[in-house]
Design an enzyme around this catalytic site. Structure first.
Site, mmCIF file in Angstrom:
data_model
loop_
_atom_site.group_PDB
_atom_site.id
_atom_site.type_symbol
_atom_site.label_atom_id
_atom_site.label_comp_id
_atom_site.label_asym_id
_atom_site.label_seq_id
_atom_site.Cartn_x
_atom_site.Cartn_y
_atom_site.Cartn_z
ATOM 1 N N HIS A 17 -21.164 -74.589 26.554
ATOM 2 C CA HIS A 17 -22.371 -73.752 26.436
ATOM 3 C C HIS A 17 -23.098 -74.131 25.151
ATOM 4 O O HIS A 17 -22.860 -73.562 24.094
ATOM 5 C CB HIS A 17 -21.956 -72.273 26.434
ATOM 6 C CG HIS A 17 -23.089 -71.303 26.459
ATOM 7 N ND1 HIS A 17 -22.956 -70.006 26.930
ATOM 8 C CD2 HIS A 17 -24.382 -71.410 26.062
ATOM 9 C CE1 HIS A 17 -24.105 -69.369 26.813
ATOM 10 N NE2 HIS A 17 -24.998 -70.206 26.283
ATOM 11 N N HIS A 19 -27.164 -75.313 24.154
ATOM 12 C CA HIS A 19 -28.539 -75.664 24.505
ATOM 13 C C HIS A 19 -28.942 -76.764 23.526
ATOM 14 O O HIS A 19 -28.998 -76.507 22.316
ATOM 15 C CB HIS A 19 -29.466 -74.459 24.346
ATOM 16 C CG HIS A 19 -29.044 -73.285 25.184
ATOM 17 N ND1 HIS A 19 -29.612 -73.001 26.405
ATOM 18 C CD2 HIS A 19 -28.094 -72.335 24.978
ATOM 19 C CE1 HIS A 19 -29.034 -71.915 26.911
ATOM 20 N NE2 HIS A 19 -28.114 -71.492 26.064
ATOM 21 N N HIS A 197 -26.573 -67.674 32.763
ATOM 22 C CA HIS A 197 -26.390 -66.672 31.717
ATOM 23 C C HIS A 197 -26.428 -65.305 32.402
ATOM 24 O O HIS A 197 -27.358 -65.016 33.173
ATOM 25 C CB HIS A 197 -27.527 -66.731 30.700
ATOM 26 C CG HIS A 197 -27.443 -67.869 29.729
ATOM 27 N ND1 HIS A 197 -27.315 -69.175 30.107
ATOM 28 C CD2 HIS A 197 -27.472 -67.869 28.364
ATOM 29 C CE1 HIS A 197 -27.277 -69.941 29.016
ATOM 30 N NE2 HIS A 197 -27.367 -69.174 27.946
ATOM 31 N N GLU A 200 -25.228 -61.051 28.886
ATOM 32 C CA GLU A 200 -25.387 -61.224 27.432
ATOM 33 C C GLU A 200 -26.061 -59.944 26.927
ATOM 34 O O GLU A 200 -25.492 -59.190 26.154
ATOM 35 C CB GLU A 200 -26.240 -62.469 27.147
ATOM 36 C CG GLU A 200 -26.465 -62.750 25.659
ATOM 37 C CD GLU A 200 -27.395 -63.951 25.416
ATOM 38 O OE1 GLU A 200 -28.138 -64.348 26.334
ATOM 39 O OE2 GLU A 200 -27.376 -64.474 24.276
ATOM 40 N N ASP A 278 -23.606 -72.221 21.595
ATOM 41 C CA ASP A 278 -24.888 -71.731 22.129
ATOM 42 C C ASP A 278 -26.086 -72.456 21.496
ATOM 43 O O ASP A 278 -26.601 -73.413 22.086
ATOM 44 C CB ASP A 278 -24.990 -70.207 21.945
ATOM 45 C CG ASP A 278 -25.930 -69.524 22.927
ATOM 46 O OD1 ASP A 278 -26.426 -70.196 23.844
ATOM 47 O OD2 ASP A 278 -26.158 -68.312 22.790
ATOM 48 N N ASP A 279 -26.526 -71.990 20.338
ATOM 49 C CA ASP A 279 -27.668 -72.598 19.641
ATOM 50 C C ASP A 279 -27.285 -72.751 18.165
ATOM 51 O O ASP A 279 -27.732 -71.974 17.306
ATOM 52 C CB ASP A 279 -28.903 -71.686 19.764
ATOM 53 C CG ASP A 279 -29.286 -71.476 21.220
ATOM 54 O OD1 ASP A 279 -29.898 -72.375 21.814
ATOM 55 O OD2 ASP A 279 -28.926 -70.413 21.769
HETATM 56 N N1 ADE Z 1 -31.694 -70.051 25.563
HETATM 57 C C1 ADE Z 1 -31.115 -70.592 24.494
HETATM 58 N N2 ADE Z 1 -30.130 -69.802 24.054
HETATM 59 C C2 ADE Z 1 -30.063 -68.729 24.880
HETATM 60 C C3 ADE Z 1 -29.259 -67.574 24.965
HETATM 61 N N3 ADE Z 1 -28.276 -67.318 24.101
HETATM 62 N N4 ADE Z 1 -29.504 -66.692 25.948
HETATM 63 C C4 ADE Z 1 -30.485 -66.909 26.822
HETATM 64 N N5 ADE Z 1 -31.264 -67.983 26.786
HETATM 65 C C5 ADE Z 1 -31.060 -68.898 25.831
HETATM 66 ZN ZN ZN Z 2 -26.967 -69.802 25.961
#
Ligand code: ADE
Ligand code: ZN
Length: 336
Positions: A17, A19, A197, A200, A278-279
């Site tokens: 996971h 991005h 997703h 969350e 994630d990011d």
């Molecule tokens: N796009 C990038 N990161 C995300 C996240 N944590 N939740 C939803 N969309 C995303």
């Molecule tokens: Zn994500």
């Protein structure tokens, strides 16, 4: 160093996971803005970092879409992806399944092919030069209409045999998985894997819709499954992977404190959870930082670390033989 942090460092891991646009570090954002003549509303790298204070998912997404505006050429996407792969090498991530958001680029005039070929070329080099295997997952932006997602899937046609699967991301609440039933059905008919997703910020019902409607192989996040014991039982029985992202959860206020992170409860409930970043450029850390944060906050044990790492390979889209190879190397390195 704490022996558990040494173990985290030593073990090979899979990231499921990530991005790729969320790995755009402020330094690179600034460099690419200059290279492409894009103006950013920040004076310097420090002001970009200072802006990363989020109360919810949408706060983050607003900056995430603004940040990706500096990505314009194939070389930009190559550089972005290569920088992530170097972080993988540093963290001993040996396999990565990478999300990208084509609509975040085509919507501002960058061709699908430019994006895809830039990411792919870096991933090929990652395999040859760094020994990191990878797959690509194309995500649909759920705040846009399903027709948009459908057009994106059709645009991806010439590349589809190089795409492992489709995903669903962006603003969750108000955009349930069922909105994307037709496009996920078509993706399935094309032989693509499906992930989404869910849970969350959105309710447990969205997780059910992703499972029963979209027929996903994995749930990204899935934290709110814990509100529904019957759902937890089902996810555990089916061994559906949940790709959990601890530092993301903290920075997006999904958890109030890392000490409250539910990953132990998830493991104890028999859920197939994995740890992911994630990011990472926005949330303060890559793979090992996420594991280390759990060691510091909830005293994650050696056994839990090994379980989470094994889950990462078992839940990947690798073939059986590759999974076995990685699991064996975890077994040897963990001294089990
Ligand atoms: N796009 C990038 N990161 C995300 C996240 N944590 N939740 C939803 N969309 C995303
Ligand atoms: Zn994500």
């Amino acid at each position: 160093m704490d022996s558990r942090k040494q173990l985290i460092k030593n073990l090979p891991k899979a990231e499921l996971h990530i991005h790729i646009e969320g790995s755009l570090e402020p330094e690179m954002m600034f460099d690419l803005a200059q290279r492409n003549g894009v103006s950013l509303p920040y004076a310097d790298v420090e002001s970009i970092r200072a802006a990363y204070q989020f109360d919810c998912l949408q706060d983050f997404l607003d900056l995430y879409y603004q940040g990706m505006s500096v990505l314009q050429t194939q070389q930009d996407f190559y550089d972005l992806t290569w920088a992530y792969l170097l972080r993988c090498r540093d963290d001993n991530v040996v396999h990565a399944e990478i999300f990208f958001d084509p609509q975040g680029h085509t919507g501002r005039g960058v061709d699908f092919e430019t994006v895809f070929e830039g990411i792919s070329a870096a991933l090929r080099d990652g395999e040859h030069k760094l020994g990191i295997s990878s797959q690509i997952i194309m995500c649909f932006l759920r705040h846009l209409e399903e027709e948009d997602a459908m057009a994106t899937l059709i645009e991806a046609g010439p590349f589809v045999d190089r795409i492992a699967g489709v995903g669903l991301d962006s603003s969750e609440v108000g955009h349930p998985p069922s909105k994307f039933q037709d496009v996920f059905d078509l993706a399935g008919e094309l032989g693509l894997r499906r992930v989404a997703h869910a849970g969350e910020e959105g309710p447990p019902e969205y997780i059910l819709e992703a499972l029963d409607g979209l027929q996903v192989d994995r749930i990204d996040h899935g934290n709110r499954s814990l509100e529904d014991p019957a759902l937890v039982g089902r996810l555990a029985e089916l061994k559906i992977p949940l790709t959990v992202c601890p530092q993301s959860n903290l920075r997006l206020a999904v958890v109030a404190d890392m000490k409250d992170h539910p990953i132990r409860s998830m493991l104890e409930a028999g859920l197939n959870v994995t740890v992911n970043s994630d990011d990472p450029a926005y949330f303060g850390g890559y793979m090992n930082d996420n594991f280390n944060a759990l060691v510091d906050a909830i005293d994650l044990s050696e056994a839990e670390i090994i379980k989470l790492v094994n889950n990462s390979f078992e839940s990947s889209f690798l073939d059986k033989a590759s999974k076995q190879k990685h699991l064996e190397s975890v077994r040897v390195l963990a001294g089990a």
